[in-house]
Design a protein around this motif. Structure first.
Motif, PDB file in Angstrom:
ATOM      1  N   MET A 263      -6.828   7.484  10.878  1.00 48.42           N
ATOM      2  CA  MET A 263      -5.796   6.640  11.449  1.00 48.42           C
ATOM      3  C   MET A 263      -5.366   5.548  10.471  1.00 48.42           C
ATOM      4  O   MET A 263      -4.180   5.237  10.384  1.00 48.42           O
ATOM      5  CB  MET A 263      -6.345   6.031  12.751  1.00 48.42           C
ATOM      6  CG  MET A 263      -5.348   5.232  13.520  1.00 48.42           C
ATOM      7  SD  MET A 263      -4.082   6.309  14.157  1.00 48.42           S
ATOM      8  CE  MET A 263      -3.052   5.158  14.971  1.00 48.42           C
ATOM      9  N   LYS A 264      -6.327   4.977   9.741  1.00 47.74           N
ATOM     10  CA  LYS A 264      -5.984   3.930   8.783  1.00 47.74           C
ATOM     11  C   LYS A 264      -5.131   4.488   7.649  1.00 47.74           C
ATOM     12  O   LYS A 264      -4.199   3.835   7.194  1.00 47.74           O
ATOM     13  CB  LYS A 264      -7.247   3.295   8.210  1.00 47.74           C
ATOM     14  CG  LYS A 264      -7.956   2.375   9.154  1.00 47.74           C
ATOM     15  CD  LYS A 264      -9.123   1.694   8.468  1.00 47.74           C
ATOM     16  CE  LYS A 264      -9.841   0.747   9.394  1.00 47.74           C
ATOM     17  NZ  LYS A 264     -10.958   0.076   8.725  1.00 47.74           N
ATOM     18  N   LYS A 265      -5.462   5.705   7.207  1.00 48.78           N
ATOM     19  CA  LYS A 265      -4.673   6.311   6.125  1.00 48.78           C
ATOM     20  C   LYS A 265      -3.245   6.574   6.583  1.00 48.78           C
ATOM     21  O   LYS A 265      -2.292   6.345   5.842  1.00 48.78           O
ATOM     22  CB  LYS A 265      -5.319   7.612   5.652  1.00 48.78           C
ATOM     23  CG  LYS A 265      -6.504   7.421   4.761  1.00 48.78           C
ATOM     24  CD  LYS A 265      -6.961   8.740   4.202  1.00 48.78           C
ATOM     25  CE  LYS A 265      -8.140   8.538   3.270  1.00 48.78           C
ATOM     26  NZ  LYS A 265      -8.560   9.797   2.668  1.00 48.78           N
ATOM     27  N   THR A 266      -3.104   7.043   7.793  1.00 52.61           N
ATOM     28  CA  THR A 266      -1.767   7.315   8.325  1.00 52.61           C
ATOM     29  C   THR A 266      -0.959   6.025   8.416  1.00 52.61           C
ATOM     30  O   THR A 266       0.219   5.995   8.049  1.00 52.61           O
ATOM     31  CB  THR A 266      -1.879   7.966   9.717  1.00 52.61           C
ATOM     32  OG1 THR A 266      -2.686   9.128   9.628  1.00 52.61           O
ATOM     33  CG2 THR A 266      -0.510   8.340  10.246  1.00 52.61           C
ATOM     34  N   LEU A 267      -1.601   4.972   8.897  1.00 46.56           N
ATOM     35  CA  LEU A 267      -0.921   3.684   9.013  1.00 46.56           C
ATOM     36  C   LEU A 267      -0.535   3.148   7.634  1.00 46.56           C
ATOM     37  O   LEU A 267       0.578   2.637   7.444  1.00 46.56           O
ATOM     38  CB  LEU A 267      -1.818   2.682   9.745  1.00 46.56           C
ATOM     39  CG  LEU A 267      -1.196   1.322  10.034  1.00 46.56           C
ATOM     40  CD1 LEU A 267       0.034   1.470  10.909  1.00 46.56           C
ATOM     41  CD2 LEU A 267      -2.215   0.417  10.689  1.00 46.56           C
ATOM     42  N   ALA A 268      -1.434   3.297   6.647  1.00 47.70           N
ATOM     43  CA  ALA A 268      -1.136   2.831   5.292  1.00 47.70           C
ATOM     44  C   ALA A 268       0.009   3.629   4.688  1.00 47.70           C
ATOM     45  O   ALA A 268       0.906   3.057   4.041  1.00 47.70           O
ATOM     46  CB  ALA A 268      -2.381   2.939   4.422  1.00 47.70           C
ATOM     47  N   ILE A 269       0.014   4.930   4.888  1.00 44.60           N
ATOM     48  CA  ILE A 269       1.100   5.771   4.355  1.00 44.60           C
ATOM     49  C   ILE A 269       2.420   5.414   5.015  1.00 44.60           C
ATOM     50  O   ILE A 269       3.462   5.312   4.348  1.00 44.60           O
ATOM     51  CB  ILE A 269       0.759   7.267   4.539  1.00 44.60           C
ATOM     52  CG1 ILE A 269      -0.399   7.640   3.620  1.00 44.60           C
ATOM     53  CG2 ILE A 269       1.975   8.132   4.268  1.00 44.60           C
ATOM     54  CD1 ILE A 269      -0.948   9.023   3.865  1.00 44.60           C
ATOM     55  N   MET A 270       2.406   5.192   6.309  1.00 44.38           N
ATOM     56  CA  MET A 270       3.632   4.814   7.012  1.00 44.38           C
ATOM     57  C   MET A 270       4.139   3.457   6.531  1.00 44.38           C
ATOM     58  O   MET A 270       5.349   3.266   6.363  1.00 44.38           O
ATOM     59  CB  MET A 270       3.387   4.775   8.527  1.00 44.38           C
ATOM     60  CG  MET A 270       3.153   6.141   9.140  1.00 44.38           C
ATOM     61  SD  MET A 270       4.551   7.239   8.938  1.00 44.38           S
ATOM     62  CE  MET A 270       5.709   6.476  10.026  1.00 44.38           C
ATOM     63  N   ALA A 271       3.233   2.514   6.276  1.00 44.97           N
ATOM     64  CA  ALA A 271       3.644   1.196   5.788  1.00 44.97           C
ATOM     65  C   ALA A 271       4.284   1.316   4.412  1.00 44.97           C
ATOM     66  O   ALA A 271       5.311   0.695   4.134  1.00 44.97           O
ATOM     67  CB  ALA A 271       2.444   0.256   5.737  1.00 44.97           C
ATOM     68  N   VAL A 272       3.688   2.125   3.535  1.00 42.05           N
ATOM     69  CA  VAL A 272       4.265   2.325   2.200  1.00 42.05           C
ATOM     70  C   VAL A 272       5.637   2.973   2.310  1.00 42.05           C
ATOM     71  O   VAL A 272       6.579   2.579   1.601  1.00 42.05           O
ATOM     72  CB  VAL A 272       3.310   3.172   1.330  1.00 42.05           C
ATOM     73  CG1 VAL A 272       3.991   3.624   0.062  1.00 42.05           C
ATOM     74  CG2 VAL A 272       2.047   2.391   1.020  1.00 42.05           C
ATOM     75  N   LEU A 273       5.787   3.930   3.190  1.00 45.06           N
ATOM     76  CA  LEU A 273       7.091   4.583   3.362  1.00 45.06           C
ATOM     77  C   LEU A 273       8.141   3.609   3.894  1.00 45.06           C
ATOM     78  O   LEU A 273       9.288   3.612   3.436  1.00 45.06           O
ATOM     79  CB  LEU A 273       6.960   5.778   4.310  1.00 45.06           C
ATOM     80  CG  LEU A 273       6.232   6.990   3.740  1.00 45.06           C
ATOM     81  CD1 LEU A 273       6.060   8.054   4.822  1.00 45.06           C
ATOM     82  CD2 LEU A 273       6.984   7.559   2.561  1.00 45.06           C
ATOM     83  N   VAL A 274       7.750   2.774   4.854  1.00 41.94           N
ATOM     84  CA  VAL A 274       8.705   1.801   5.409  1.00 41.94           C
ATOM     85  C   VAL A 274       9.130   0.806   4.345  1.00 41.94           C
ATOM     86  O   VAL A 274      10.326   0.507   4.192  1.00 41.94           O
ATOM     87  CB  VAL A 274       8.083   1.084   6.632  1.00 41.94           C
ATOM     88  CG1 VAL A 274       8.909  -0.131   7.023  1.00 41.94           C
ATOM     89  CG2 VAL A 274       7.951   2.052   7.789  1.00 41.94           C
ATOM     90  N   PHE A 275       8.173   0.292   3.572  1.00 38.32           N
ATOM     91  CA  PHE A 275       8.528  -0.649   2.508  1.00 38.32           C
ATOM     92  C   PHE A 275       9.367   0.032   1.428  1.00 38.32           C
ATOM     93  O   PHE A 275      10.307  -0.559   0.888  1.00 38.32           O
ATOM     94  CB  PHE A 275       7.276  -1.276   1.899  1.00 38.32           C
ATOM     95  CG  PHE A 275       6.633  -2.298   2.774  1.00 38.32           C
ATOM     96  CD1 PHE A 275       7.345  -3.378   3.266  1.00 38.32           C
ATOM     97  CD2 PHE A 275       5.299  -2.193   3.118  1.00 38.32           C
ATOM     98  CE1 PHE A 275       6.752  -4.327   4.086  1.00 38.32           C
ATOM     99  CE2 PHE A 275       4.690  -3.133   3.929  1.00 38.32           C
ATOM    100  CZ  PHE A 275       5.427  -4.200   4.416  1.00 38.32           C
TER     101      PHE A 275
END
Length: 55
Positions: A1-13
């Motif tokens: 879950m943390k990896k998914t959240l980190a990947i989504m944050a990088v994509l949004v930024f």
């Protein structure tokens, strides 16, 4: 879950950085540089001198 959240944050930024575009045109930027392209002096002329005496 943390990896998914980190990947989504990088994509949004990343999308935020890509989607931003400058609101000024090239002509406005060139005009700005022309106004900033002045000497940073008060108009007084100073004589340059050698620091080490030349030898």
């Amino acid at each position: 879950m943390k990896k998914t959240l980190a990947i989504m944050a990088v994509l949004v930024f990343g999308m935020g950085m890509i989607s931003c575009e400058a609101d000024t045109s090239v002509e406005d930027t060139e005009a700005l540089f022309e106004t900033l392209d002045t000497d940073a002096t008060d108009g007084d002329v100073t004589e340059s001198e050698e620091r080490d005496g030349g030898s």
